[in-house]
Design a protein around this motif. Structure first.
Motif, PDB file in Angstrom:
ATOM      1  N   VAL A 314       0.821  -1.216   0.000  1.00 39.06           N
ATOM      2  CA  VAL A 314       0.000   0.000   0.000  1.00 39.06           C
ATOM      3  C   VAL A 314       0.854   1.265   0.000  1.00 39.06           C
ATOM      4  O   VAL A 314       0.545   2.242  -0.689  1.00 39.06           O
ATOM      5  N   GLY A 315       1.940   1.267   0.746  1.00 40.95           N
ATOM      6  CA  GLY A 315       2.787   2.455   0.804  1.00 40.95           C
ATOM      7  C   GLY A 315       3.574   2.722  -0.458  1.00 40.95           C
ATOM      8  O   GLY A 315       4.207   3.784  -0.581  1.00 40.95           O
ATOM      9  N   VAL A 317       2.143   2.330  -3.687  1.00 45.80           N
ATOM     10  CA  VAL A 317       1.248   2.676  -4.803  1.00 45.80           C
ATOM     11  C   VAL A 317       0.443   3.915  -4.439  1.00 45.80           C
ATOM     12  O   VAL A 317       0.329   4.279  -3.269  1.00 45.80           O
ATOM     13  N   GLU A 318      -0.120   4.548  -5.456  1.00 45.34           N
ATOM     14  CA  GLU A 318      -0.840   5.795  -5.236  1.00 45.34           C
ATOM     15  C   GLU A 318      -2.151   5.798  -6.005  1.00 45.34           C
ATOM     16  O   GLU A 318      -2.391   4.959  -6.871  1.00 45.34           O
ATOM     17  N   GLU A 321      -4.793   2.975  -7.927  1.00 39.71           N
ATOM     18  CA  GLU A 321      -4.222   1.662  -7.621  1.00 39.71           C
ATOM     19  C   GLU A 321      -4.207   1.417  -6.115  1.00 39.71           C
ATOM     20  O   GLU A 321      -4.462   0.301  -5.656  1.00 39.71           O
ATOM     21  N   ARG A 322      -3.906   2.456  -5.353  1.00 36.96           N
ATOM     22  CA  ARG A 322      -3.915   2.311  -3.891  1.00 36.96           C
ATOM     23  C   ARG A 322      -5.329   2.014  -3.396  1.00 36.96           C
ATOM     24  O   ARG A 322      -5.546   1.129  -2.550  1.00 36.96           O
ATOM     25  N   LEU A 326      -6.558  -1.393  -1.481  1.00 41.45           N
ATOM     26  CA  LEU A 326      -7.204  -1.357  -0.169  1.00 41.45           C
ATOM     27  C   LEU A 326      -8.560  -2.064  -0.203  1.00 41.45           C
ATOM     28  O   LEU A 326      -8.941  -2.740   0.754  1.00 41.45           O
ATOM     29  N   ALA A 351       1.748   3.277   6.375  1.00 38.26           N
ATOM     30  CA  ALA A 351       1.419   3.971   5.131  1.00 38.26           C
ATOM     31  C   ALA A 351       0.114   4.748   5.235  1.00 38.26           C
ATOM     32  O   ALA A 351      -0.423   5.212   4.232  1.00 38.26           O
TER      33      ALA A 351
END
Length: 728
Positions: A314-315, A317-318, A321-322, A326, A351
């Motif tokens: 998770v930390g 990707v943004e 995509e994040r 999730l 993150a």
């Protein structure tokens, strides 16, 4: 008797021979490289070949010896292939396999089996030793074998065993046929979903002898015919069941054994950690592709730890995509146990945005309060991951139910949570009020080992209550929990410390030096160094006293005493222990002056491997001048490790990031080639060939070699190769 084998025969098992040939060609390409790109491509092919060899050998090592014999008996493997496959395993596993194969090998294969038992083979080194009992077994079989025996007699000896007569049925006990009939839908030829799975489970795991005999003898009953089909379609491994040969005919047995082998040969390699590590080394433009491969690889495996691993992504990707990741983690969490949920939230916390952190903590506290958990350590880790600002955003009614639930599930051990960082003070006092009385009712040892964890976090009154309880214990109990002496003694006033010293009395020559070290630490912290020295002198063993002196020097924060405790007259293991303690101290202190002074002490009696580990730990703290001064020593130590046949290659990984490109090339040429691969050695985790595997904990070191020598393009190629490997 040990033996070396300089002229080892090449393997004859064709898949292994092909993989090693591919590896050799990649080695030649690496040596002939004319550019960084070519070199990187060759390295990825070497890694690919290593992984193929590993998968072949791992499959072979996991084949049970009775299964190996059965595969020969049933004609799935020829006797020659069964022997060929033993090129893939170390000599101990090969000897065990030959023991299992000996009764089923035909006479014409016994001489080869005896040769394999009597001499080192491919992959063996000087640790090979002969198994004389196995040699005797094979010699006896050869002496009994008649080369002129009709082939039919040999085949008859390998035929399936006869059917065991059915034991007498117990009065009133239903037959297997009646049990199965009860699992049939009335008037239809189909199984009831409500009862047939239980019957199937009974047959697979707990089938009683009289039912097994009934099942084997009655070949006409359609219920049994359907049961046989259901068993074969279930995907369960049935070959080891005592009734397997009697229940299934030859064609069914062979089909089942082929399926067993196919499933095992599809066994994958876990590449998620390696893919994640590669992604962190890439520029953002290339990172996303590798992360998608890592996610797909981990989801394909799909076990209960999947959300915990995916939370690590998770930390990295943004944006969309994040959010999508999730959402997938959320879907997993709905089915997960509380322990996995808490572990996932703990991983996500690093993150999280401030708002996400508060939301996730509320959810975790709610799970603890409503569902509970028996894994106290998961709760402690979850609480430790909560930042002070997140605790401050919560109100008492949000965290108190979780603490109350903890008291029901963890007994008195929840009092250990008082030591959690950033815990609200009112939560700390609540835990103390409820948990400390329960702790004081525990046995003496539990009070001591728990007390050492929490004494620093208790209120003045709580600490006094705990100390009063502990000071009433006798010397034997204190010495059994030696590691508790120091942490507790540091919180005693002078009078209480004197009382504890009197209780403990003179040290036992066979006792734990940490008791005296703990007392000395407490006096040294008060500035009473003479008193501390007197206590240390009571330790009769010189090497124990040296370790205790180092512990006291570190506890007192006395840098000069730390350096003076490094006595080169100590034995190598003890010098290594005191040096390790000093290295931890230097890393925490982060003082370049003292780090450089400590680096100068990194010499004999430490081994070359230990010296490299020590310099690697100190390197970030050293000045450019100090590094330049140490460089020749590092080079000599690397040469020593490379020349040592009983090597500890993890030292090369520890120091790799400070080595030159030329030196890295030299290490790769020496350690990563097919000619340097020896399977028996590669079974040990401190060998470079093991680090080349993507699921090895030191694969990140290999990735440094790939990146330094082959660049980003080589990392991407390696990631592409890993993504193609099945995780199943």
């Amino acid at each position: 008797m040990a033996a070396s084998n300089p002229d080892r025969r090449p393997p004859v098992f064709l898949p292994l021979l092909d993989a090693l040939d591919f590896w050799h060609r990649a080695d030649e390409a690496f040596l002939a490289e004319r550019s960084c790109v070519e070199r990187g491509l060759a390295m990825t092919k070497q890694l690919q070949a290593r992984c193929v060899v590993y998968r072949l050998s791992e499959i072979e090592l996991l084949i049970e010896h009775p299964l190996r014999a059965m595969l020969v008996e049933e004609g799935i493997w020829s006797p020659h292939e069964a022997l060929d496959r033993l090129d893939l395993v170390d000599f101990a596993a090969r000897h065990n396999a030959l023991c299992a194969l000996a009764p089923v090998l035909p006479p014409e294969c016994l001489r080869r089996a005896l040769d394999m038992a009597s001499r080192p083979g491919f992959g063996d080194d000087e640790r090979w030793e002969i198994d004389r009992e196995l040699v005797e077994v094979l010699n006896e079989r050869m002496s009994r074998a008649k080369e002129h025996e009709p082939r039919a007699a040999q085949e008859a000896s390998l035929a399936p065993r006869g059917v065991t007569p059915s034991p007498a049925a117990e009065p009133g006990k239903p037959t297997l046929a009646r049990i199965l009939l009860a699992c049939r839908a009335k008037g239809r030829d189909e199984w009831l979903e409500s009862s047939f799975p239980r019957a199937l489970e009974y047959v697979v795991n707990d089938l009683e002898p009289q039912h097994a005999a009934e099942f084997a003898q009655d070949r006409t009953n359609p219920l049994f015919a359907d049961l046989r089909r259901a068993l074969l379609a279930s995907g369960r491994e049935l070959w080891s069941r005592p009734w397997f040969r009697q229940v299934f005919d030859a064609e069914e047995r062979r089909g089942h054994l082929r399926h067993v082998l196919e499933r095992r040969e599809r066994r994958g390699v876990l590449c998620f950690d390696a893919l994640l590590e590669i992604a962190t080394r890439l520029r953002p433009t290339h990172r996303a592709t590798v992360l998608r491969s890592a996610i797909a690889h981990r989801e394909a495996r799909g076990d209960e730890r999947a959300p915990v691993d995916l939370a690590r992504v998770v930390g990295l990707v943004e944006g969309e995509e994040r959010a999508a990741l999730l959402a997938r983690i959320e879907a997993w969490l709905d089915e997960a146990e509380t322990e996995e949920r808490l572990s996932t939230l703990t991983t996500l916390m690093s993150a999280a945005t401030p708002a996400e952190a508060v939301d996730w903590v509320r959810r975790g506290l709610g799970w603890i309060a409503t569902e509970g958990t028996e894994q106290w350590s998961d709760v402690e880790t979850f609480f430790e991951a909560i930042a002070a600002s997140t605790w401050a955003a919560l109100v008492r009614t949000e965290w108190e139910p979780a603490l109350q639930a903890g008291g029901r599930n963890w007994d008195s051990y929840d009092v250990r949570l008082v030591a959690v960082s950033h815990l609200p003070e009112e939560a700390r006092r609540l835990l103390e009020e409820r948990g400390l009385p329960a702790l004081l009712e525990k046995d003496a040892y539990t009070r001591l080992v728990t007390g050492k964890m929490i004494v620093h976090a208790l209120s003045w009154a709580g600490r006094a209550q705990l100390i009063a309880s502990l000071l009433s214990l006798d010397a034997v109990t204190w010495r059994e929990a030696a590691s508790a002496v120091g942490p507790i003694a540091r919180h005693l006033d002078d009078a209480a410390l004197e009382r504890l010293c009197r209780t403990l009395g003179e040290p036992n020559p066979e006792g734990n030096w940490r008791v005296e070290a703990g007392l000395a630490e407490a006096w040294a912290a008060r500035g009473m160094h003479d008193r501390a020295a007197v206590i240390l002198e009571r330790i009769t063993d010189d090497e124990d006293r040296a370790e205790a002196r180092m512990a006291v020097a570190i506890a007192a924060g006395d840098a000069r005493a730390v350096l003076s405790s490094l006595d080169r007259s100590l034995s190598r293991p003890v010098y290594r222990d005191v040096m390790d303690a000093a290295l931890r101290w230097a890393s925490e202190r982060r003082d370049s002056t003292w780090a450089e002074a400590l680096a100068a002490c990194v010499d004999e009696p430490l081994s070359a491997s230990d010296r490299l580990h020590a310099w690697a730990a100190l390197w970030p703290l050293l000045s450019a001048h100090a590094r330049s001064h140490l460089a020749p020593k590092v080079e000599r130590a690397v040469d020593d490790v490379l020349a040592d046949d009983d090597r500890q290659d993890d030292a090369l990984c520890a120091i790799a990031e400070v080595l030159s490109e030329l030196r890295l090339i030299g290490i790769w040429k020496t350690r990563a080639t097919a000619s340097s691969y020896r399977h028996a050695l590669a079974l040990f985790e401190d060998r470079f060939c093991e680090f080349m595997l993507p699921d090895n904990h030191r694969h990140s070191c290999v990735l440094h070699f790939v990146q330094a020598l082959g660049g980003e393009r080589a990392l991407l190629e390696h990631a592409s190769n890993l993504a193609s490997i099945s995780p199943a």
